[in-house]
Enzyme design. Structure first.
Site, mmCIF file in Angstrom:
data_model
loop_
_atom_site.group_PDB
_atom_site.id
_atom_site.type_symbol
_atom_site.label_atom_id
_atom_site.label_comp_id
_atom_site.label_asym_id
_atom_site.label_seq_id
_atom_site.Cartn_x
_atom_site.Cartn_y
_atom_site.Cartn_z
ATOM 1 N N CYS A 274 13.994 11.039 6.323
ATOM 2 C CA CYS A 274 13.994 10.569 7.710
ATOM 3 C C CYS A 274 15.374 10.741 8.345
ATOM 4 O O CYS A 274 15.488 10.879 9.546
ATOM 5 C CB CYS A 274 13.565 9.106 7.750
ATOM 6 S SG CYS A 274 14.505 8.076 6.628
ATOM 7 N N GLU B 7 10.516 1.197 10.000
ATOM 8 C CA GLU B 7 11.483 2.273 9.723
ATOM 9 C C GLU B 7 10.741 3.574 9.973
ATOM 10 O O GLU B 7 9.870 3.946 9.185
ATOM 11 C CB GLU B 7 11.934 2.218 8.257
ATOM 12 C CG GLU B 7 12.579 0.927 7.832
ATOM 13 C CD GLU B 7 13.977 0.764 8.376
ATOM 14 O OE1 GLU B 7 14.523 1.716 8.969
ATOM 15 O OE2 GLU B 7 14.537 -0.330 8.224
ATOM 16 N N GLU C 15 9.864 15.845 15.059
ATOM 17 C CA GLU C 15 10.277 15.776 13.660
ATOM 18 C C GLU C 15 9.453 16.761 12.823
ATOM 19 O O GLU C 15 8.233 16.777 12.891
ATOM 20 C CB GLU C 15 10.054 14.346 13.141
ATOM 21 C CG GLU C 15 10.641 14.123 11.769
ATOM 22 C CD GLU C 15 10.350 12.714 11.237
ATOM 23 O OE1 GLU C 15 9.245 12.209 11.424
ATOM 24 O OE2 GLU C 15 11.269 12.136 10.634
ATOM 25 N N LYS D 68 0.861 -1.190 0.000
ATOM 26 C CA LYS D 68 0.000 0.000 0.000
ATOM 27 C C LYS D 68 0.889 1.228 0.000
ATOM 28 O O LYS D 68 1.497 1.586 0.999
ATOM 29 C CB LYS D 68 -0.927 0.055 1.216
ATOM 30 C CG LYS D 68 -2.011 1.113 0.980
ATOM 31 C CD LYS D 68 -2.562 1.775 2.227
ATOM 32 C CE LYS D 68 -1.777 2.939 2.730
ATOM 33 N NZ LYS D 68 -1.777 4.136 1.858
HETATM 34 P P1 NAD Z 1 2.630 8.223 7.730
HETATM 35 O O1 NAD Z 1 2.981 7.401 8.910
HETATM 36 O O2 NAD Z 1 1.573 9.248 7.875
HETATM 37 O O3 NAD Z 1 2.147 7.294 6.521
HETATM 38 C C1 NAD Z 1 2.946 6.243 6.024
HETATM 39 C C2 NAD Z 1 2.053 5.222 5.361
HETATM 40 O O4 NAD Z 1 1.211 4.615 6.330
HETATM 41 C C3 NAD Z 1 1.118 5.782 4.291
HETATM 42 O O5 NAD Z 1 1.009 4.858 3.236
HETATM 43 C C4 NAD Z 1 -0.208 5.904 5.034
HETATM 44 O O6 NAD Z 1 -1.334 5.865 4.189
HETATM 45 C C5 NAD Z 1 -0.148 4.686 5.930
HETATM 46 N N1 NAD Z 1 -0.954 4.751 7.158
HETATM 47 C C6 NAD Z 1 -1.307 5.846 7.877
HETATM 48 N N2 NAD Z 1 -1.993 5.477 8.971
HETATM 49 C C7 NAD Z 1 -2.081 4.121 8.936
HETATM 50 C C8 NAD Z 1 -2.648 3.147 9.817
HETATM 51 N N3 NAD Z 1 -3.274 3.490 10.944
HETATM 52 N N4 NAD Z 1 -2.527 1.848 9.488
HETATM 53 C C9 NAD Z 1 -1.871 1.473 8.367
HETATM 54 N N5 NAD Z 1 -1.322 2.347 7.506
HETATM 55 C C10 NAD Z 1 -1.412 3.661 7.791
HETATM 56 O O7 NAD Z 1 3.991 8.855 7.232
HETATM 57 P P2 NAD Z 1 4.222 9.854 5.999
HETATM 58 O O8 NAD Z 1 3.722 11.206 6.382
HETATM 59 O O9 NAD Z 1 3.718 9.230 4.750
HETATM 60 O O10 NAD Z 1 5.816 9.851 5.921
HETATM 61 C C11 NAD Z 1 6.624 10.644 6.715
HETATM 62 C C12 NAD Z 1 7.205 9.862 7.863
HETATM 63 O O11 NAD Z 1 7.904 8.730 7.362
HETATM 64 C C13 NAD Z 1 8.224 10.638 8.651
HETATM 65 O O12 NAD Z 1 8.011 10.444 10.029
HETATM 66 C C14 NAD Z 1 9.550 10.035 8.248
HETATM 67 O O13 NAD Z 1 10.577 10.165 9.187
HETATM 68 C C15 NAD Z 1 9.175 8.623 8.007
HETATM 69 N N6 NAD Z 1 10.146 7.967 7.132
HETATM 70 C C16 NAD Z 1 10.994 7.041 7.680
HETATM 71 C C17 NAD Z 1 11.967 6.429 6.894
HETATM 72 C C18 NAD Z 1 12.899 5.402 7.470
HETATM 73 O O14 NAD Z 1 13.465 4.616 6.699
HETATM 74 N N7 NAD Z 1 13.133 5.349 8.761
HETATM 75 C C19 NAD Z 1 12.055 6.758 5.545
HETATM 76 C C20 NAD Z 1 11.184 7.705 5.025
HETATM 77 C C21 NAD Z 1 10.226 8.291 5.837
#
Ligand code: NAD
Length: 485
Positions: A288, A254, A389, A179
């Site tokens: 990130c 991650e 963050e 997804k």
């Molecule tokens: P997010 O957590 O809002 O969403 C990530 C994904 O999860 C999306 O596909 C979203 O639709 C889905 N999602 C949201 N709520 C959900 C739930 N309750 N159950 C299942 N899926 C759900 O994050 P974002 O805003 O898309 O991305 C930014 C974040 O990602 C930042 O915190 C960043 O640090 C992190 N990030 C981490 C890494 C890493 O490798 N550590 C890499 C890139 C981004």
């Protein structure tokens, strides 16, 4: 290329069937212009159930389960070939969806292909093990796939993040239901299409588009999903881990970061300045591993920060497809507004804006989700802006007095994803690198990435590792087989 301006709903892929699903379709918007990319189909709970059941059945078929590793590897190589052939189109697609600089997107398409090649190589060379015997028997350790892996991804770098998950999961023999983020929905659809063309059996790589609250939660809750590989925010990661614990499903997480970037007085300060700028402002700070807390030794603090502010103000903010641009828009308007609110909050807490701090005045950029690269001084490490963050182009600068004070402040965070150290004193660099609680530490470089080393976080930055040889083990369960002799 301006995307699909028709009202047709972009379908998603289950098995070899494209379907628009039963969920409410959602809009994909280009953050550089505010224009529409098109309507995207959303997978309902029933669609997700169908996707997982399709994946489970495909994974159980001998066609995939008994495919020899070198044959599986050949398919992964063909996927890499097709990503390379279609790299320009994939880069354009990602740029339209998350506004990232086009040259960064091209690099990421190459990185995506490299992930498939790396895990193809591991797939056909990884051995099982024979453990030392403690009696009259043969003790073997085999590595089995989980079955159905759910992959859930964010919007900042889908070309690389999705490839490194899917390539490893497939190399390990799993089936995947991915997804993607609702802000970057179609890159995965295109790569799954290429995977079918490469000869991957239908049902082994499925993509369900939709919102986190509907499609994401349904996928995480599905009883036949045995491993959830998630990249995204820490709050979402915790919610997923709680849900998975209820049925003992495995998780690889991650999550977010607030990484310390450290400059000692004895560093090559010109190189450090370049590293700090790249470390925080590449990808418009939406990384990130961005080095967002800059610690500079007090004796060089004033001069270094002044030069940094001048260099930051000189960065060219512009459209992602303009080769001159260095800072592109944020990935969505909603995210730009969040970044702006956090900078305002820091001001209220007493921070001084040393560069940026607002949207650009340039009328040419008024329709896009732009925000100037920003430096905030006069902050303490315990301030909200240093602890939360931002995930945008915002750097906090802090002086430090000695190594012990530095290490204490650098580690005073819930996160532990990455860190950077600049010094010409190698023993000092080594001591600090060992003392910092982070999954990756860079010495005299920053944000240098490679598929061949493990990546992941300490503390609330996640659990488990992706990439590197051990990255494949994330997608496998060890099985002991003992043979009586
Ligand atoms: P997010 O957590 O809002 O969403 C990530 C994904 O999860 C999306 O596909 C979203 O639709 C889905 N999602 C949201 N709520 C959900 C739930 N309750 N159950 C299942 N899926 C759900 O994050 P974002 O805003 O898309 O991305 C930014 C974040 O990602 C930042 O915190 C960043 O640090 C992190 N990030 C981490 C890494 C890493 O490798 N550590 C890499 C890139 C981004």
């Amino acid at each position: 290329m301006h995307g699909d301006h028709t009202q047709a709903v972009r379908p998603f892929l289950i098995g070899s069937t494209w379907t628009t699903g039963q969920g409410q379709p959602f809009e994909s918007i280009n953050p550089a212009t505010g224009g529409r990319n098109g309507l995207i189909g959303a997978a309902s709970k029933a669609d997700v159930d169908f996707a997982v059941r399709t994946a489970k059945a495909a994974q159980a078929r001998p066609e995939w389960r008994q495919m020899l590793p070198h044959q599986r590897a050949a398919i992964l190589h063909r996927i890499a070939d097709l990503i390379e052939v279609n790299a320009e189109e994939l880069a354009d697609r990602q740029m339209r969806e998350n506004g990232k600089l086009r040259r960064e997107c091209v690099t990421q398409a190459a990185g995506g292909a490299a992930a498939y090649r790396y895990f193809a190589a591991i797939c056909e060379t990884m051995p099982s093990e024979i453990a030392p015997s403690r009696g009259d028997h043969l003790s073997m350790v085999l590595y089995e796939p989980y079955g159905v892996v759910a992959a859930i991804t964010p919007w900042n770098s889908p070309l690389t993040l999705e490839s490194q998950k899917v390539a490893a999961a497939l190399a390990a023999g799993n089936a995947v239901v991915l997804k993607p983020s609702e802000f970057t929905p179609t890159i995965a659809l295109r790569i799954a299409e290429l995977a079918l063309e490469a000869g991957l059996p239908p049902g082994i790589f499925n993509v369900v588009t939709g919102l986190g609250a509907e499609t994401g939660t349904a996928l995480v809750a599905h009883p036949d999903v045995r491993l959830i590989s998630f990249t995204g925010g820490t709050a979402t990661g915790k919610a997923i881990a709680r849900e998975a614990a209820g049925r003992m499903a495995a998780v690889a997480l991650e999550l977010g970061g607030k990484s310390p970037h450290i400059v000692f007085a004895d560093a090559d300060l010109d190189k450090a300045l370049e590293g700090v700028l790249h470390g925080v402002f590449s990808s418009t700070g939406q990384s990130c591993i961005a080095g967002t807390r800059l610690f500079v030794e007090r004796s060089v603090y004033e001069g270094f920060v002044q030069k940094l502010a001048t260099a930051t103000n000189a960065l060219r903010v512009g459209p992602p497809d303009d080769a001159q641009s260095q800072i592109a828009p944020l990935s969505s308007f909603i995210h730009r507004d969040k970044v702006e609110t956090m900078v305002d909050m820091a001001r209220e807490d007493g921070a001084t804006v040393l560069a940026g701090g607002s949207r650009p005045g340039d009328a040419r950029l008024a329709n896009g989700a732009y925000f100037l690269p920003t430096i905030l001084g006069n902050v303490s490490n315990s301030a909200r802006i240093c602890q939360q963050e931002v995930f945008g182009p915002v750097l906090c600068v802090l002086p430090f007095d000695n190594e012990a004070d530095l290490v204490a402040q650098a580690n005073d965070t819930l996160f532990g994803l990455a860190a950077g150290v600049w010094t010409q004193d190698f023993p000092k660099a080594w001591r600090v690198a060992r003392a910092i609680e982070a999954g990756t530490v860079w010495i005299n470089t920053y944000k240098t990435l490679s598929v061949s080393v493990p990546f992941g976080g300490f503390k609330e930055s996640g659990s488990g590792r992706e990439k590197g040889f051990f990255g494949i083990r994330t997608y496998q369960e060890p099985k002991t087989v003992m043979v009586g002799l």
